[in-house]
Write an enzyme that holds these catalytic residues in place. Sequence first.
Site, PDB file in Angstrom:
ATOM      1  N   ASP A  77       6.012 -19.495  23.845  1.00 22.63           N
ATOM      2  CA  ASP A  77       6.063 -19.117  25.259  1.00 22.63           C
ATOM      3  C   ASP A  77       5.072 -19.913  26.093  1.00 22.63           C
ATOM      4  OD1 ASP A  77       7.903 -17.259  24.504  1.00 22.63           O
ATOM      5  OD2 ASP A  77       6.827 -15.525  25.302  1.00 22.63           O
ATOM      6  N   HIS A  88      11.795 -18.527  30.834  1.00 28.66           N
ATOM      7  CA  HIS A  88      10.657 -17.600  30.795  1.00 28.66           C
ATOM      8  C   HIS A  88      10.133 -17.338  32.209  1.00 28.66           C
ATOM      9  CE1 HIS A  88       7.729 -15.287  28.725  1.00 28.66           C
ATOM     10  NE2 HIS A  88       6.696 -16.109  28.858  1.00 28.66           N
ATOM     11  N   HIS A  91       2.446 -19.084  21.151  1.00 27.25           N
ATOM     12  CA  HIS A  91       2.250 -19.636  22.503  1.00 27.25           C
ATOM     13  C   HIS A  91       1.838 -21.101  22.443  1.00 27.25           C
ATOM     14  CE1 HIS A  91       2.068 -15.320  23.310  1.00 27.25           C
ATOM     15  NE2 HIS A  91       2.323 -15.607  24.574  1.00 27.25           N
TER      16      HIS A  91
END
Length: 673
Positions: free
Chosen positions: A469, A520, A613
């Site tokens: 992400d 996202h 991440h």
Amino acid sequence: MTTLPRMLVEWLRLVRSPRARPYLLVTLCVDAALVFVFLVAIQTYLPGEAGDDVWLPGYALAVYGAAKLAAQLIGGRLIDKIGAGRGLFAGLALVAVGQVAFLAAAVTPEAALLAAAVYGLGGAVVWPAMFALAGADFAPDERAQLTSGMTLTTGLALALGLGLGTLLPEDFPYLGATAISLTAIAAALLAATGLRRHDGPGPVSDQPQTSGSLIDAARLIAQPQRLGFSALLFLQSAALGALVAIFRSYGRDVLGVSLREEVLILAPAAAVGAVAVVLGGALSHRLGRIPLLGAGSLLAGLSVWCLSTVNDTSAVIPLAAVAGLGLGLAIPSVSALSLDLSRAASGGAVLGWFLTMEGIGHTAGPALGAWIGSKAGTTAVLWVVGGLFGGVSLVAFLPPIWSVVSLQGAAAARRGNRLVAGALKGGLVLSLALPVMTTYWAWTPSSQIYGHIITHGPRDQMVVALTFDDGPNAPWTSRIAEVLDRYDVHATFFVVGKNAEAHPEIVRSLARDGHLIGNHSYRHRKRDAIFQLGYGELDKAERAIARAAGVCPAFYRPPNGFHTPWQLHAVSSHDMRTVTWDVIPGDWKRPPPEEIVKTVLESTEPGSIVLLHDGDDTNQGSDRSPTLAALPGIIEGLRAKGYRFVGLDELLSAPAYLPTCDGAVAVAEEGSS
């Protein structure tokens, strides 16, 4: 002490009495005629005989509503001038003229619009006159019993009108159908003669009352009690109108059932509501109009709020029944208060004003429900409706309205105070608990309360999907991709749109190397999911990703997993899937790499989706060295356990990208030029 069975016997005795019978008969005949002519005659039989103009019935119904709303205040003033009894006959005569005009629509279909307008003008006079007569003919302790009986009679009229329409053949002549409605209005005129013969406890009901100027009427309406009650009427009618507007979408989109199944699911609520109307009529004077109205509205509002969080029919049935109970208890008190407050003012103009406010609510509510539903989905409308009912309860518990209980005597005030105290305590507890629960559900990535969310794949295969992400984030996204390429692992990168605009070359490189690109959001802000009903972040991010890499992601991940009903509605309306995770090692906190590896290896199950991440919101250059260092250990450790790494498309057996979007088309055109 008066027991509930005794109160119900008293209610039954009153609604069966010769005094109440004409009111119920007029209500039955007028409402049945209205339902039959507007929902059956001109919708079923007229189009086949008048050129199949399928939109004409809708226009006619709109003209009826507009005419009735526009003339409501005038109808009240007319009653002040000529008396309620004469006003009732004048209104019924106008309705009869409208019914006759509907006959002409068989020759000239446009005549239905004029007929609907005349019909609406008549309706604007009939109901203020009926309520003015009832205010004179019935004592305060009888009014709620009468109005609850009239409410049930309206339901019976609806069933009779629609039921007759289902029994008649589809080729039944239009003129015959309108003649049936005209016969019902003639019966209403005959029943109305019984209202003029009765002298109630008040002044003679069909004599003109003293009427002042419009300024005098405005002064009467401007008193705090009547202004507060006007607000209450608007809020309640708007809430009911919004519920009607989403009736079918609730069954189709939320419950996923057919119309017949939805009717069966909500039938218990209708039955409970009908019983509650009787109870509300019996209890209104004894407990106090305002406390019963406020408590019932609070109960309805909280139940509707809870309905917005469930889609399981086993939970919907009891919650809807509780909402029906609250509404049923409140409705008779609303009608009785209309009589109390207008009777105290000795003027039909006040009644006309109240009915105007109710009509505005019935107009604004469906429009609001349809607009919010189109932008944010049915669940969001239920949230708003719950808030409107909460507003009704709030207005009811304010001192300017509460003081009206003095009209009902000290005993009722004492009981009402106890009911209000209990309702306020319960409302305080639930009003504090509800935001906590709704926030918890919004923060929980696996919660299915607000819409469908995918947290993992099938559990019957040793496969796992790695997802990253908040990228692209130079240089860490590219370094992570290099490690993945070295181990021949394809991952899914959920890209922030603003970051994609900063580093389009990284997004393009990821897609070219076989990694999947997910959406996202554009700015990675939770508040956008709250305040954007249409959730424009989704489209904005989609366009940014399409310009960067020429693909249109079909997978969406909400920032931090925080989600709202309207946000998920926007995702599903774009034919996209919301995907979260079931393994989260907390690598954004930058723990030691070995801790990240340990958490992933211990938490992963077949079909798991692992959240890592490569970035930090929209902050470029954020250090992701712990994640980078942990990645080899994660890959080698899971492979040692027998897991195979796949993309989300293979894990979920779903396409990774949409067929087309504006940005992708633009990129494709640039590439070919």
